[in-house]
Write a protein that holds these residues in place. Structure first.
Motif, short mmCIF file in Angstrom:
data_model
loop_
_atom_site.label_atom_id
_atom_site.label_comp_id
_atom_site.label_asym_id
_atom_site.label_seq_id
_atom_site.Cartn_x
_atom_site.Cartn_y
_atom_site.Cartn_z
N TRP A 1 0.83 -1.20 0.00
CA TRP A 1 0.00 0.00 0.00
C TRP A 1 0.86 1.26 0.00
CZ3 TRP A 1 -4.40 2.39 -0.83
CH2 TRP A 1 -4.68 3.59 -0.18
N LEU A 2 1.84 1.29 0.87
CA LEU A 2 2.64 2.50 1.00
C LEU A 2 3.58 2.70 -0.20
CD1 LEU A 2 2.48 4.67 3.04
CD2 LEU A 2 4.39 3.71 4.25
N MET A 3 4.15 1.61 -0.72
CA MET A 3 4.96 1.76 -1.93
C MET A 3 4.09 2.21 -3.10
SD MET A 3 7.95 -1.15 -2.01
CE MET A 3 6.84 -2.49 -2.46
N GLY A 4 2.83 1.76 -3.13
CA GLY A 4 1.93 2.20 -4.18
C GLY A 4 1.69 3.70 -4.13
N ILE A 5 1.50 4.23 -2.93
CA ILE A 5 1.32 5.69 -2.79
C ILE A 5 2.60 6.42 -3.17
CG2 ILE A 5 0.92 7.53 -1.11
CD1 ILE A 5 -0.95 5.65 0.37
N GLU A 6 3.74 5.89 -2.72
CA GLU A 6 5.00 6.58 -3.00
C GLU A 6 5.30 6.65 -4.49
OE1 GLU A 6 9.73 6.44 -1.82
OE2 GLU A 6 8.32 5.05 -0.88
N HIS A 7 4.97 5.61 -5.25
CA HIS A 7 5.30 5.57 -6.67
C HIS A 7 4.13 5.98 -7.55
CE1 HIS A 7 8.19 2.40 -4.98
NE2 HIS A 7 8.83 3.55 -5.08
N MET A 8 3.02 6.36 -6.94
CA MET A 8 1.88 6.85 -7.69
C MET A 8 2.22 8.03 -8.61
SD MET A 8 -0.32 9.72 -7.18
CE MET A 8 -0.51 9.94 -5.42
N PRO A 9 3.10 8.98 -8.20
CA PRO A 9 3.43 10.08 -9.10
C PRO A 9 4.02 9.64 -10.44
CG PRO A 9 4.11 10.63 -6.88
CD PRO A 9 3.68 9.20 -6.86
N LEU A 10 4.68 8.48 -10.50
CA LEU A 10 5.23 8.01 -11.77
C LEU A 10 4.11 7.73 -12.77
CD1 LEU A 10 7.95 5.57 -10.37
CD2 LEU A 10 8.29 7.89 -11.25
N VAL A 11 3.02 7.14 -12.31
CA VAL A 11 1.87 6.91 -13.18
C VAL A 11 1.17 8.24 -13.47
CG1 VAL A 11 -0.30 5.66 -13.44
CG2 VAL A 11 1.61 4.60 -12.23
N PHE A 12 1.05 9.07 -12.46
CA PHE A 12 0.41 10.38 -12.63
C PHE A 12 1.10 11.19 -13.72
CE2 PHE A 12 0.03 14.88 -11.75
CZ PHE A 12 -1.28 15.06 -11.38
N LEU A 13 2.42 11.26 -13.68
CA LEU A 13 3.17 12.03 -14.68
C LEU A 13 3.03 11.43 -16.07
CD1 LEU A 13 6.42 12.81 -12.66
CD2 LEU A 13 4.66 14.44 -13.33
N ALA A 14 3.04 10.10 -16.15
CA ALA A 14 2.91 9.45 -17.46
C ALA A 14 1.55 9.74 -18.08
CB ALA A 14 3.13 7.95 -17.32
N VAL A 15 0.49 9.64 -17.28
CA VAL A 15 -0.86 9.89 -17.79
C VAL A 15 -1.02 11.36 -18.14
CG1 VAL A 15 -3.32 9.78 -17.26
CG2 VAL A 15 -1.80 7.95 -16.51
N ARG A 16 -0.47 12.24 -17.31
CA ARG A 16 -0.60 13.67 -17.60
C ARG A 16 0.10 14.03 -18.91
NH1 ARG A 16 1.78 18.25 -13.69
NH2 ARG A 16 3.68 17.57 -14.73
N ALA A 17 1.27 13.41 -19.16
CA ALA A 17 1.96 13.65 -20.43
C ALA A 17 1.12 13.17 -21.60
CB ALA A 17 3.31 12.94 -20.42
N ALA A 18 0.44 12.03 -21.43
CA ALA A 18 -0.42 11.53 -22.51
C ALA A 18 -1.60 12.46 -22.74
CB ALA A 18 -0.91 10.13 -22.17
N LEU A 19 -2.16 13.02 -21.68
CA LEU A 19 -3.28 13.95 -21.82
C LEU A 19 -2.86 15.20 -22.58
CD1 LEU A 19 -4.92 13.72 -18.28
CD2 LEU A 19 -5.77 12.75 -20.41
N GLY A 20 -1.60 15.62 -22.38
CA GLY A 20 -1.12 16.80 -23.08
C GLY A 20 -0.98 16.60 -24.58
N ALA A 21 -1.01 15.34 -25.03
CA ALA A 21 -0.89 15.05 -26.46
C ALA A 21 -2.24 14.77 -27.11
CB ALA A 21 0.05 13.86 -26.67
N VAL A 22 -3.33 14.82 -26.36
CA VAL A 22 -4.66 14.57 -26.92
C VAL A 22 -5.11 15.81 -27.67
CG1 VAL A 22 -7.07 14.09 -26.39
CG2 VAL A 22 -5.27 12.91 -25.13
N PRO A 23 -5.31 15.72 -28.99
CA PRO A 23 -5.72 16.91 -29.73
C PRO A 23 -7.18 17.25 -29.47
CG PRO A 23 -5.54 15.03 -31.21
CD PRO A 23 -5.07 14.56 -29.86
N SER A 24 -7.46 18.53 -29.41
CA SER A 24 -8.83 18.97 -29.13
C SER A 24 -9.79 18.59 -30.25
CB SER A 24 -8.86 20.48 -28.91
OG SER A 24 -8.37 21.16 -30.05
#
Length: 577
Positions: free
Chosen positions: A162-185
């Protein structure tokens, strides 16, 4: 080692650049090879060596037949896999919510979502321990804390996951946010015209485009979990849930350097797991990435009437994940003794003053501050010419080393610490002195591991630099080093400064390297927090953790102030927001 160094020096000196540029290239190559790549190569050679009986690959055979090693490997795989489920669930949900809804306070919420990346793992673990302890300042007044003397539920494999999942959650967050930045309107607008609502657009258009990055972030989170030490050390050791990183620590702590060969095999297992994960990530991105026509990125949905509910839900999630544990840590630091309720009558700063009065802790603060500042300054000093020669001058040797420079940062910290012990335990060639047991070996490890934190943002400036600026100076007769000083350094200074502050923030509370490399007189803040908790002094550990977090927050604000106008993209909580 001597052959590699000589080869690097000859290659640098043959560079077709005027003046002392060849010497600068050779020194940079020596830095990367001598502090990072050679120790890791030496560790691999040790792991593949014979055992005491002289049998080929004997050390690997011993590890394969060791019950403790097999149990630690199984626990590492199970806890890491479980942590990925937590990281993907939380990271994806938060990234979609913060990336797709135009909400007030997104920078603050993004900073909180990325806070586990800035807060050292041992402090995060200690905060959750206090939150779920029987005397929890948060849960006890609500009647939700475990009974006195009851076992903390986090002292288990599930708690580690559980705690390692919270600690490494930002790695998934950043990856998904980068993908969202490439979604064309245009895609979203087309779906709207076809009558799709926001939820269907997310499910049918945006989520499929983000899936490769979600999976890539999940694999990266798994690789990070495999090498995590702080969480398994504080939760797994008392919970009798050994993992590879803690088994390495316990064997070295118990038997000393004579078991280096055996623990090198355990380190090889960590490298293999992390390496396979990173190779899988690279292959997955190549196979599943969907080319999308370039266009104006989608700016997000207006939540309209649901804005209040969305804000309340996001702040509630972030509050449970981050604010509540830190509040519990602060509450523990402010009570006279563990087990006492935090009230207006019991609140005290005695733990903080006693912590600051302890000469060993003051020395640890001085050591951590000196080491982190030195590592930051030297990393910035190396990163500026390194990035220029690799990206602007396109010098072949440094272009090859530019990629390899990430290796000490990518491999688990425990592995790098072992590699440093193997190389720097014997006396240095030509000097006859060993740096093992001195602050120098800690500095060497920090320099090897944290160089990419400065090199990557500075390299981004070098790649984006207008070629005509450097070409004009070259035609005017300015040598390379002068062009670096007069043209490139002023442009890259904000990125270098922000990266250097990130190095200080990361290195100041570092534990994974320091736990294996420290000695009497070279204690660090991360080591002292771990030691106080192991000794049962939870209030002292909490007080020291709060002081460390206050410094990290101050440094984060300083980094934000430095970079937000000229290089906001180096700040993970501002990029894309």
């Amino acid at each position: 080692m001597a052959d590699l160094t000589a080869s690097a020096a000859r290659a640098g000196l043959r560079a077709r650049l005027p003046g002392g540029d060849g010497l600068v290239i050779a020194l940079i190559a020596l830095y990367v090879l001598g502090l990072g790549l050679w120790p890791l190569a030496r560790l691999l050679l040790e792991a593949f060596g014979p055992d005491d009986a002289g049998r080929p690959l004997g050390l690997i055979r011993e590890a394969l037949f060791s019950r403790a090693a097999r149990a630690a490997l199984a626990n590492t795989l199970a806890a890491s896999a479980g942590s990925v489920v937590v990281s993907v669930t939380l990271g994806t949900a938060l990234a979609l919510a913060l990336g797709l809804m135009r909400l007030p306070g997104r920078v603050a919420m993004t900073f909180l979502a990325l806070a586990p990346m800035l807060i050292p793992s041992q402090i995060m673990a200690l905060a959750w321990i206090e939150l779920f302890g029987s005397s929890s300042p948060i849960l006890a007044p609500l009647g939700l804390a475990p009974g006195a003397g009851a076992r903390n539920p986090l002292y288990s494999g599930a708690g580690v996951a559980w705690l390692m999942g919270i600690e490494h959650m930002p790695l998934v967050f950043l990856a998904v946010r980068a993908a969202l930045g490439a979604v064309p309107s245009d895609l979203v607008e087309a779906a709207r015209i076809a009558g799709a609502g926001p939820m269907r657009i997310v499910a049918r258009v945006i989520a499929p485009l983000c899936l490769p990055q979600i999976l890539a972030g999940a694999i990266l989170a798994f690789a990070a979990a495999v090498g995590n030490f702080g969480v398994p050390a504080l939760l797994g050791i008392p919970g009798r849930f050994p993992m590879l990183t803690t088994l390495i620590y316990q064997r070295l702590n118990g038997f000393g350097p004579q078991v280096l060969g055996q623990v090198a095999v355990l380190a090889l297992m960590l490298i293999g797991l992390a390496g396979l994960a990173l190779l899988a990530r690279s292959a997955l991105i190549r196979r599943l990435s969907v080319p999308v026509a370039a266009g104006r990125p989608f700016a997000g949905f207006d939540p309209g009437r649901g804005r209040g509910g969305a804000l309340a839900a996001l702040w509630a999630v972030l509050g449970v994940l981050l604010i509540a544990p830190i509040a519990a840590l602060l509450g523990t630091a402010l009570v006279p003794a563990l087990g006492m309720r935090l009230t207006a009558e019991t609140v005290t700063l005695a733990n903080v003053t006693q912590t600051l009065a302890d000469p060993v802790i003051r020395r640890a603060f001085a050591n951590s501050l000196g080491l982190s500042l030195s590592a930051a300054a030297l990393s910035a000093l190396v990163a500026l010419p390194f990035a220029w020669f690799a990206q602007v001058a396109r010098e072949s040797l440094l272009r090859r080393l530019d990629t390899l420079a990430d290796a000490p940062f990518v491999v688990p910290g425990t592995v790098l610490a072992l590699a440093m012990i193997l190389v720097f335990l014997p006396p240095l060639p030509g000097l006859g002195v060993s740096v093992y047991g001195t602050p120098v070996i800690l500095l060497f490890a920090y320099l090897a591991r944290f160089l990419p934190l400065v090199l990557r943002p500075v390299g981004g400036v070098a790649q984006a630099m207008e070629p005509a600026l450097d070409e004009a100076a070259r035609i005017a007769g300015a040598p390379a080093l002068r062009r670096i000083a007069r043209i490139f350094t002023p442009l890259a200074a904000p990125a270098a400064a922000a990266g250097a502050v990130l190095v200080v923030m990361t290195a100041f509370n570092e534990l994974t390297l320091s736990a294996l490399l420290w000695s009497a007189g070279t204690e660090t803040v991360g080591v002292m927090i771990f030691a106080l908790q192991q000794q049962g002094n939870s209030t002292g550990a909490a007080a020291l953790s709060v002081l460390s977090l206050a410094l990290v927050l101050a440094l984060a604000l300083l980094t934000d102030r430095i970079a937000r106008r000229s290089a906001p993209w180096v700040l993970p909580w501002r990029g894309g927001v």
